[in-house]
Design an enzyme around this catalytic site. Sequence first.
Site, mmCIF file in Angstrom:
data_model
loop_
_atom_site.group_PDB
_atom_site.id
_atom_site.type_symbol
_atom_site.label_atom_id
_atom_site.label_comp_id
_atom_site.label_asym_id
_atom_site.label_seq_id
_atom_site.Cartn_x
_atom_site.Cartn_y
_atom_site.Cartn_z
ATOM 1 N N GLU A 13 17.539 62.814 12.625
ATOM 2 C CA GLU A 13 17.973 64.037 13.301
ATOM 3 C C GLU A 13 17.044 64.351 14.471
ATOM 4 O OE1 GLU A 13 20.104 66.771 9.831
ATOM 5 O OE2 GLU A 13 18.117 67.293 10.578
ATOM 6 N N GLU B 178 24.746 62.405 6.601
ATOM 7 C CA GLU B 178 24.176 63.504 5.814
ATOM 8 C C GLU B 178 25.060 64.733 5.960
ATOM 9 O OE1 GLU B 178 19.891 64.118 6.232
ATOM 10 O OE2 GLU B 178 20.244 66.281 6.193
#
Length: 320
Positions: free
Chosen positions: A155, A243
């Site tokens: 991320e 995710e």
Amino acid sequence: EDGSTKEYVLIFNKNNTTIVDQYGLLQVVGNKIVDKNNNPISLAGNSFFWSNNGWGGSDFYKASVVSWLKIDWNTTIVRAAMGVEESGGYLESSGSNINRVKTIVDAAIDEGLYVIIDWHTHHAEDYTSESVAFFEEMATLYGDYDNVIYEIYNEPLDVSWDAVIKPYAETIIGAIRAIDSDNIIVVGTPEWSQRVDLAAANPITTYDNIAYTLHFYSVHHTQWLRDRASAALNSGIALFATEWGVLGYTQNDPEAEKWMEWCSDNDISHCSWAVNDKEEEWSIVKPNSNSNGSWNDSELTDAGKLTRSCLLYTSPSPRD
């Protein structure tokens, strides 16, 4: 819950057919991830928690947990989240973290599941040389297995796609491709892997079999992010939801249902966060639950019950 899932597993064992046997090496074709027969596929599974020493999630990095997720959750893909710069992570203790990741990858291969090897960081561009070394090691060990997918940046934060993430990604992809020419590589996108539109506007074109990361949590991300992701797909890039998380405190989460419908409609593979017992709304089991798997319903959190039901009904299953 009527026993049909376990009966299906008996058929599965009798014929020794696994998900990877059936679907083979995955590839990116246009905006789809396809199987060995060029048919779009959507996998559904679980992400393990950060691998870091002392964070608790490492207790679940066991082959028995991978096996239980396959048997009881209908999981077809797992994700090993290699913590990097945080305390107890790869930079501080590479050996123990690599061993945990290898445990999950080896177990997935043994069980015939797909597995994501995830460089789980928010600052990958600061550790390019370490990332190269890690993925060279993983590609050397596992590049010949159809099971393996590389996720080279979990991320990114609010950093430039064009000036930061894309150049980093091209460096890591080049290192992997020098060893492994054909397994899928997934690239994180800006702003916690929600700005897939920025990647779509300037995709990586020097390498093949590249997908882009989309992360969503139902408490924060609703139709606006689905619209953005749909537009990115329509522009021609492939997405992978490595995710995602449900609301967590209730089994009534209409946004999770909408996301699962969107993933199904668009053939998007996804991994739920997280295999852990931390007191966090996205953990799938309650504190002090069995770290070997074999959980009963009373050990599952509301998030665990809901994500299990999602996986039971969205994962593809090996044919008889």
